[in-house]
Design an enzyme around this catalytic site. Sequence first.
Site, PDB file in Angstrom:
ATOM      1  N   ASP A  12       0.942  -1.404  -0.167  1.00  0.00           N
ATOM      2  CA  ASP A  12      -0.049   0.055   0.044  1.00  0.00           C
ATOM      3  C   ASP A  12       0.947   1.287  -0.098  1.00  0.00           C
ATOM      4  O   ASP A  12       0.438   2.336   0.625  1.00  0.00           O
ATOM      5  CB  ASP A  12      -0.901   0.073   1.234  1.00  0.00           C
ATOM      6  CG  ASP A  12      -1.947  -1.297   1.158  1.00  0.00           C
ATOM      7  OD1 ASP A  12      -2.354  -1.716   0.350  1.00  0.00           O
ATOM      8  OD2 ASP A  12      -2.276  -1.638   2.196  1.00  0.00           O
ATOM      9  N   LYS A  15       2.046   2.225  -5.075  1.00  0.00           N
ATOM     10  CA  LYS A  15       2.376   1.568  -6.288  1.00  0.00           C
ATOM     11  C   LYS A  15       1.494   1.873  -7.609  1.00  0.00           C
ATOM     12  O   LYS A  15       2.142   2.300  -8.539  1.00  0.00           O
ATOM     13  CB  LYS A  15       2.551   0.074  -6.200  1.00  0.00           C
ATOM     14  CG  LYS A  15       3.601  -0.380  -5.029  1.00  0.00           C
ATOM     15  CD  LYS A  15       3.442  -1.721  -4.870  1.00  0.00           C
ATOM     16  CE  LYS A  15       2.264  -2.294  -4.230  1.00  0.00           C
ATOM     17  NZ  LYS A  15       2.034  -2.034  -2.986  1.00  0.00           N
ATOM     18  N   GLY A  39      -4.640  -4.223  -3.840  1.00  0.00           N
ATOM     19  CA  GLY A  39      -5.558  -3.289  -4.304  1.00  0.00           C
ATOM     20  C   GLY A  39      -4.624  -1.940  -4.365  1.00  0.00           C
ATOM     21  O   GLY A  39      -4.317  -1.366  -3.591  1.00  0.00           O
ATOM     22  N   HIS A  40      -4.546  -1.803  -5.666  1.00  0.00           N
ATOM     23  CA  HIS A  40      -4.028  -0.462  -6.224  1.00  0.00           C
ATOM     24  C   HIS A  40      -4.798   0.732  -6.651  1.00  0.00           C
ATOM     25  O   HIS A  40      -5.542   0.585  -7.699  1.00  0.00           O
ATOM     26  CB  HIS A  40      -3.071  -1.044  -7.564  1.00  0.00           C
ATOM     27  CG  HIS A  40      -1.823  -1.876  -6.907  1.00  0.00           C
ATOM     28  ND1 HIS A  40      -0.986  -2.590  -7.836  1.00  0.00           N
ATOM     29  CD2 HIS A  40      -1.687  -2.466  -5.801  1.00  0.00           C
ATOM     30  CE1 HIS A  40      -0.440  -3.250  -7.158  1.00  0.00           C
ATOM     31  NE2 HIS A  40      -0.671  -3.159  -5.969  1.00  0.00           N
ATOM     32  N   GLN A 223       1.798  -6.038  -3.076  1.00  0.00           N
ATOM     33  CA  GLN A 223       2.442  -6.181  -1.875  1.00  0.00           C
ATOM     34  C   GLN A 223       3.465  -5.428  -1.708  1.00  0.00           C
ATOM     35  O   GLN A 223       4.065  -4.465  -2.505  1.00  0.00           O
ATOM     36  CB  GLN A 223       2.490  -7.592  -1.397  1.00  0.00           C
ATOM     37  CG  GLN A 223       1.187  -8.629  -1.307  1.00  0.00           C
ATOM     38  CD  GLN A 223       0.557  -8.858  -2.395  1.00  0.00           C
ATOM     39  OE1 GLN A 223       1.309  -9.629  -3.226  1.00  0.00           O
ATOM     40  NE2 GLN A 223      -0.458  -8.636  -2.912  1.00  0.00           N
TER      41      GLN A 223
HETATM   42  P1  GDP Z   1      -0.796   0.520  -3.547  1.00  0.00           P
HETATM   43  O1  GDP Z   1      -1.629  -0.887  -3.148  1.00  0.00           O
HETATM   44  O2  GDP Z   1       0.799   0.588  -3.332  1.00  0.00           O
HETATM   45  O3  GDP Z   1      -1.479   0.907  -4.844  1.00  0.00           O
HETATM   46  O4  GDP Z   1      -1.480   1.601  -2.799  1.00  0.00           O
HETATM   47  P2  GDP Z   1      -2.775   1.821  -2.344  1.00  0.00           P
HETATM   48  O5  GDP Z   1      -3.750   2.149  -3.365  1.00  0.00           O
HETATM   49  O6  GDP Z   1      -3.335   0.385  -1.468  1.00  0.00           O
HETATM   50  O7  GDP Z   1      -2.624   2.817  -0.894  1.00  0.00           O
HETATM   51  C1  GDP Z   1      -2.315   3.953  -1.198  1.00  0.00           C
HETATM   52  C2  GDP Z   1      -3.404   4.986  -0.936  1.00  0.00           C
HETATM   53  O8  GDP Z   1      -2.706   6.343  -0.778  1.00  0.00           O
HETATM   54  C3  GDP Z   1      -4.452   5.308  -1.955  1.00  0.00           C
HETATM   55  O9  GDP Z   1      -5.504   5.632  -1.252  1.00  0.00           O
HETATM   56  C4  GDP Z   1      -3.788   6.429  -2.855  1.00  0.00           C
HETATM   57  O10 GDP Z   1      -4.867   6.986  -3.535  1.00  0.00           O
HETATM   58  C5  GDP Z   1      -3.220   7.148  -1.893  1.00  0.00           C
HETATM   59  N1  GDP Z   1      -2.160   8.033  -2.310  1.00  0.00           N
HETATM   60  C6  GDP Z   1      -0.980   7.935  -3.168  1.00  0.00           C
HETATM   61  N2  GDP Z   1      -0.083   8.560  -3.142  1.00  0.00           N
HETATM   62  C7  GDP Z   1      -0.489   9.743  -2.417  1.00  0.00           C
HETATM   63  C8  GDP Z   1      -0.048  10.961  -1.972  1.00  0.00           C
HETATM   64  O11 GDP Z   1       1.163  11.530  -2.542  1.00  0.00           O
HETATM   65  N3  GDP Z   1      -0.672  11.652  -1.061  1.00  0.00           N
HETATM   66  C9  GDP Z   1      -1.917  11.173  -0.578  1.00  0.00           C
HETATM   67  N4  GDP Z   1      -2.496  11.791   0.436  1.00  0.00           N
HETATM   68  N5  GDP Z   1      -2.322  10.136  -1.001  1.00  0.00           N
HETATM   69  C10 GDP Z   1      -1.745   9.261  -1.938  1.00  0.00           C
HETATM   70  P1  IMO Z   2      -0.892  -4.136  -2.264  1.00  0.00           P
HETATM   71  O1  IMO Z   2      -0.576  -4.697  -3.663  1.00  0.00           O
HETATM   72  C1  IMO Z   2      -0.862  -4.473   2.007  1.00  0.00           C
HETATM   73  C2  IMO Z   2      -1.140  -8.738   3.692  1.00  0.00           C
HETATM   74  C3  IMO Z   2      -2.055  -9.097   4.343  1.00  0.00           C
HETATM   75  C4  IMO Z   2      -1.799 -10.219   5.349  1.00  0.00           C
HETATM   76  C5  IMO Z   2      -0.539 -10.839   4.508  1.00  0.00           C
HETATM   77  C6  IMO Z   2      -0.899 -12.228   3.816  1.00  0.00           C
HETATM   78  O2  IMO Z   2      -2.356  -3.394  -2.274  1.00  0.00           O
HETATM   79  O3  IMO Z   2       0.106  -3.344  -1.669  1.00  0.00           O
HETATM   80  P2  IMO Z   2      -2.558 -12.875   1.696  1.00  0.00           P
HETATM   81  O4  IMO Z   2      -3.969 -12.738   1.858  1.00  0.00           O
HETATM   82  O5  IMO Z   2      -1.680 -11.994   0.888  1.00  0.00           O
HETATM   83  O6  IMO Z   2      -2.287 -14.177   2.163  1.00  0.00           O
HETATM   84  O7  IMO Z   2      -2.174 -11.966   3.266  1.00  0.00           O
HETATM   85  O8  IMO Z   2      -0.218  -9.783   3.497  1.00  0.00           O
HETATM   86  N1  IMO Z   2      -1.603  -8.294   2.411  1.00  0.00           N
HETATM   87  C7  IMO Z   2      -1.225  -6.884   1.904  1.00  0.00           C
HETATM   88  N2  IMO Z   2      -0.964  -5.852   2.609  1.00  0.00           N
HETATM   89  N3  IMO Z   2      -1.143  -4.404   0.844  1.00  0.00           N
HETATM   90  C8  IMO Z   2      -1.204  -5.601  -0.313  1.00  0.00           C
HETATM   91  O9  IMO Z   2      -1.477  -5.434  -1.397  1.00  0.00           O
HETATM   92  C9  IMO Z   2      -1.475  -6.761   0.632  1.00  0.00           C
HETATM   93  N4  IMO Z   2      -1.934  -8.067   0.180  1.00  0.00           N
HETATM   94  C10 IMO Z   2      -1.325  -8.744   1.055  1.00  0.00           C
HETATM   95  O10 IMO Z   2      -3.011  -8.000   5.019  1.00  0.00           O
HETATM   96  O11 IMO Z   2      -0.968  -9.392   6.399  1.00  0.00           O
HETATM   97 MG    MG Z   3      -2.953  -1.703  -1.861  1.00  0.00          MG
END
Ligand code: GDP
Ligand code: IMO
Ligand code: MG
Length: 423
Positions: A12, A15, A39-40, A223
């Site tokens: 998270d 990415k 979840g991107h 991840q």
């Molecule tokens: P990922 O799994 O690595 O793609 O990240 P996620 O989407 O799960 O979580 C990142 C969250 O941070 C999302 O809700 C993005 O919209 C938000 N985000 C990304 N870059 C920024 C930033 O520079 N500032 C803020 N406030 N939010 C951001």
């Molecule tokens: P993105 O790509 C954050 C975590 C789960 C748990 C562990 C194992 O959005 O960064 P799993 O279901 O993969 O066997 O769970 O990994 N986990 C993540 N945490 N971002 C993710 O994906 C994750 N995908 C799995 O919360 O701790």
């Molecule tokens: Mg994510």
Amino acid sequence: MNIAVLGAQWGDEGKGKIVDLLTPNFSIVARYQGGHNAGHTVYANGRKFVLRLLPSGILHDGITCVIGNGVVVDPQALFGEIAEVEAAGVKIGSRLIISDKAHLILPYHRELDVLSEARRGERKIGTTSRGIGPAYEDKIARRGVRVLDLRRSDKLRALVERGVAHANAMLEAGGGSERASVEETLESLAAISERLLALADDVGLSVHRALKSGAAVLLEGAQGSLLDVDHGTYPYVTSSNTTSGGAAVGAGISPMAIDAVLGVVKAYTTRVGHGPLPTEFQEPLQTQVRTLGNEFGATTGRARRCGWFDAVVVRYAARVNGLSDIAMTKLDVLDTLPKIGLCTGYEIEGSLHTEFPGDLSLLENAAPKYEWFKGWQQSTGEARKLSDLPAAARKYLDRIEELVETRITYVSVGTRRDQIIGL
Ligand code: GDP
Ligand code: IMO
Ligand code: MG
């Protein structure tokens, strides 16, 4: 130039946003591991998209998106996601290719995931309950079902029989009430087979040919490095190799084809699920930063645990991935804080550690050592070049670069595409 873009903390990191921004420089964006546990988030065309299996390049017309052999694919989740994205006006058409060597997540993998977590009790991992771990277990144990197996119905039955027999033995031993059924599993596969096979191909070969003809590929990790099954905080990890070594294996290309590795980090740290997080905040800071950063899971909605930036962790991630650069996101989330902590080492049983320890029992007793920075207490959301950032924020970034021995090439200061420094 081909690059891998991957998480250098616990997932998270943002990415999705970074991959979306870089996509116009590439012809192909490929996911190489994980599944719909990811979840991107991408904000584009005034909407929010959460991509789980589809590469985050999908929102750009003309980009080929690839799901590599290293990904575990839940066909229902995939088709659901395609429908969602298309309903928002994105045209996918023939832009999506799925490796015919990718393993399938079958309905019983979800049951096994839930049961295994329940049985762990206090020691549960906090998985996403998507069946990811059990699907990879079947892959490694050589009893998985791959996309290409759908082409041969005679062989498919035997594979499903073997998978179901093992799943039922596990469900029974674990005291679960559900049982898998060969006929139901085959029916569910029959329902998706034609549609999935229409997208399937020898991805390694197509990408290889594209590379030879001069195409550039972006390999998108899911991840984060600390969730890598080898290099992460085992057993509190996911079941795949999230780090750059996994990128070549999971996309079916040579490691020599990867020219650079971009690590994505947040300006602080988060983790969802259980396991060590040395710099975790106490209340009330925990709730404060979670609210400021809107730190709730994109996939499961769970509250993310937050903490200060851990330079020991990112220094380690820089090493195991061979990071060439860092993209730092969410700097704006720290805008209002009066002081900001940066972890430079851990004190464990009386000695100072500046390299990340592999032994979880050491990590659980780690007392982080902090350097404190004065907060800049002004908005960074409008900054578009480094010199627009307050001096205090630049000082913080400079110190991080020094500690992790990697340059910060991009700084993101908001969720929108235009809120980026370095492009
Ligand atoms: P990922 O799994 O690595 O793609 O990240 P996620 O989407 O799960 O979580 C990142 C969250 O941070 C999302 O809700 C993005 O919209 C938000 N985000 C990304 N870059 C920024 C930033 O520079 N500032 C803020 N406030 N939010 C951001
Ligand atoms: P993105 O790509 C954050 C975590 C789960 C748990 C562990 C194992 O959005 O960064 P799993 O279901 O993969 O066997 O769970 O990994 N986990 C993540 N945490 N971002 C993710 O994906 C994750 N995908 C799995 O919360 O701790
Ligand atoms: Mg994510």
